[in-house]
Design a protein around this motif. Structure first.
Motif, PDB file in Angstrom:
ATOM      1  N   TYR A 175       0.847  -1.189   0.000  1.00  0.00           N
ATOM      2  CA  TYR A 175       0.000   0.000   0.000  1.00  0.00           C
ATOM      3  C   TYR A 175       0.884   1.242   0.000  1.00  0.00           C
ATOM      4  CZ  TYR A 175      -3.296  -3.454   1.887  1.00  0.00           C
ATOM      5  OH  TYR A 175      -4.061  -4.572   2.098  1.00  0.00           O
ATOM      6  N   LYS A 182      -9.525   1.840   6.358  1.00  0.00           N
ATOM      7  CA  LYS A 182     -10.295   1.415   5.192  1.00  0.00           C
ATOM      8  C   LYS A 182      -9.418   1.221   3.966  1.00  0.00           C
ATOM      9  CE  LYS A 182     -14.390   2.638   2.505  1.00  0.00           C
ATOM     10  NZ  LYS A 182     -15.479   3.620   2.305  1.00  0.00           N
ATOM     11  N   LEU A 185      -8.355  -2.223   2.974  1.00  0.00           N
ATOM     12  CA  LEU A 185      -9.381  -3.143   2.499  1.00  0.00           C
ATOM     13  C   LEU A 185      -9.901  -2.747   1.135  1.00  0.00           C
ATOM     14  CD1 LEU A 185     -11.198  -3.413   5.921  1.00  0.00           C
ATOM     15  CD2 LEU A 185      -9.727  -5.133   4.889  1.00  0.00           C
ATOM     16  N   LEU A 190      -8.739  -7.127  -1.074  1.00  0.00           N
ATOM     17  CA  LEU A 190      -9.678  -7.959  -0.333  1.00  0.00           C
ATOM     18  C   LEU A 190     -10.027  -9.255  -1.046  1.00  0.00           C
ATOM     19  CD1 LEU A 190     -11.269  -7.783   2.353  1.00  0.00           C
ATOM     20  CD2 LEU A 190     -13.238  -7.069   1.008  1.00  0.00           C
ATOM     21  N   LEU A 193      -8.961 -12.134   0.748  1.00  0.00           N
ATOM     22  CA  LEU A 193      -9.625 -12.308   2.043  1.00  0.00           C
ATOM     23  C   LEU A 193     -11.109 -12.577   1.905  1.00  0.00           C
ATOM     24  CD1 LEU A 193      -7.996  -9.312   3.980  1.00  0.00           C
ATOM     25  CD2 LEU A 193      -7.292 -11.705   4.018  1.00  0.00           C
ATOM     26  N   ALA A 197     -14.397 -12.935   4.670  1.00  0.00           N
ATOM     27  CA  ALA A 197     -14.985 -11.610   4.898  1.00  0.00           C
ATOM     28  C   ALA A 197     -16.207 -11.634   5.819  1.00  0.00           C
ATOM     29  CB  ALA A 197     -15.329 -10.947   3.568  1.00  0.00           C
ATOM     30  N   LYS A 201     -16.185  -9.533   9.322  1.00  0.00           N
ATOM     31  CA  LYS A 201     -17.087  -8.407   9.551  1.00  0.00           C
ATOM     32  C   LYS A 201     -17.737  -8.500  10.926  1.00  0.00           C
ATOM     33  CE  LYS A 201     -21.138  -6.070   7.624  1.00  0.00           C
ATOM     34  NZ  LYS A 201     -21.907  -6.106   8.869  1.00  0.00           N
ATOM     35  N   LEU A 208     -13.549  -0.804  11.499  1.00  0.00           N
ATOM     36  CA  LEU A 208     -12.836  -1.788  10.697  1.00  0.00           C
ATOM     37  C   LEU A 208     -13.772  -2.890  10.226  1.00  0.00           C
ATOM     38  CD1 LEU A 208     -10.174  -2.594   9.507  1.00  0.00           C
ATOM     39  CD2 LEU A 208      -9.589  -3.747  11.628  1.00  0.00           C
ATOM     40  N   VAL A 212     -14.739  -3.775   6.352  1.00  0.00           N
ATOM     41  CA  VAL A 212     -14.605  -5.112   5.749  1.00  0.00           C
ATOM     42  C   VAL A 212     -15.861  -5.467   4.974  1.00  0.00           C
ATOM     43  CG1 VAL A 212     -14.491  -7.571   6.265  1.00  0.00           C
ATOM     44  CG2 VAL A 212     -12.911  -6.007   7.366  1.00  0.00           C
ATOM     45  N   ALA A 215     -16.068  -3.235   1.824  1.00  0.00           N
ATOM     46  CA  ALA A 215     -15.055  -3.620   0.842  1.00  0.00           C
ATOM     47  C   ALA A 215     -15.373  -4.969   0.216  1.00  0.00           C
ATOM     48  CB  ALA A 215     -13.675  -3.654   1.491  1.00  0.00           C
ATOM     49  N   ALA A 216     -15.949  -5.887   0.999  1.00  0.00           N
ATOM     50  CA  ALA A 216     -16.321  -7.192   0.463  1.00  0.00           C
ATOM     51  C   ALA A 216     -17.394  -7.042  -0.607  1.00  0.00           C
ATOM     52  CB  ALA A 216     -16.818  -8.102   1.581  1.00  0.00           C
TER      53      ALA A 216
END
Length: 248
Positions: A175, A182, A185, A190, A193, A197, A201, A208, A212, A215-216
């Motif tokens: 990154y 955020k 994610l 993601l 992940l 997810a 969550k 956070l 998640v 972002a999922a």
């Protein structure tokens, strides 16, 4: 003067040695007193003059009140802090690397899990702190961040029958200019992940956990879009080939 310089050099060497020997125990003791979680290091080196941090073999275990002992196994954590920025409202970390071998999220009962408890106790000293209106958390900017996660375990002991989910993720992502959780994610990160997810969550604390979930959803939509675009390209290629075959 020469004898004085030699004496100061020896004194500095002993001070540096004492710093390296006693710092891991000091940090572990402070974390234990503040959070109730045990912390051990294989190696911890902190240079207070350059801002360089190098920690290896970090293991954090849950308090005895949790049904599962495991929490965090960190293979390596390094950071290069810009020391002059520590006086600013937003400290700056030039580079940082976090390599997580294993993370175990444990839900003890409804509304209580080890991630929320550890975070709250580290920040406030209390497991369930009362929010203070108008108090904004102190931010931090990480210019170059690399995060890796090999294995994620979700242990839910809140029901009558405990359930354990083990995800072999092999996640690794870099990154730039990270100032908010955020940003970690992003949909592109993601995707690895995504299988975990829903469980994440429910277990991750506050913003956070919400990030998640959001972002999922974005990652799923992006995947569907790419799949549809790929199908469109295949269809277009098929019809183009068909047109070519019709030409004399």
């Amino acid at each position: 003067m020469f004898q004085l310089l030699v004496f100061l050099a020896v004194l500095f060497a002993f001070a540096a040695l004492a710093w390296m020997l006693f710092l891991p125990a000091l940090v572990a003791n402070q974390v234990r007193q503040r959070t109730g979680f045990d912390l051990t290091f294989e190696r911890l080196v902190v240079n207070p003059f350059t801002g360089e941090i190098d920690a290896r073999g970090i293991v954090v275990t849950n308090p005895p009140t949790y049904p599962v002992k495991d929490f965090l196994v960190v293979r390596r954590l390094t950071a290069d802090v810009e020391m002059l920025t520590l006086l600013n409202p937003r400290p700056v970390v030039a580079t940082a690397t976090i390599e997580l071998a294993k993370v175990t999220f444990v839900r003890r009962e409804a509304g209580h899990n080890n991630t929320t408890a550890f975070q709250n106790r580290m920040l406030t000293g209390e497991e369930n702190p009362v929010p203070v209106p108008g108090r904004a958390p102190k931010g931090m900017l990480v210019k170059d961040l690399t995060v890796a996660l090999d294995e994620l375990v979700v242990a839910d002991h809140s029901g009558k029958v405990p359930s354990v989910q083990d995800f072999k993720l092999g996640f690794r992502h870099s990154y730039r200019d990270v100032s908010e959780l955020k940003q970690l994610l992003a949909p592109s990160a993601l995707m690895a992940l995504l299988p975990a997810a829903p469980a994440l969550k429910e277990l991750l604390p506050g913003r956070l956990g919400e990030a998640v979930g959001e972002a999922a959803r974005e990652a799923v939509q992006a995947a569907k879009y790419q799949e549809a675009a790929g199908s469109g390209e295949k269809s277009k290629g098929y019809f183009d080939a068909l047109e070519e075959s019709k030409k004399p």
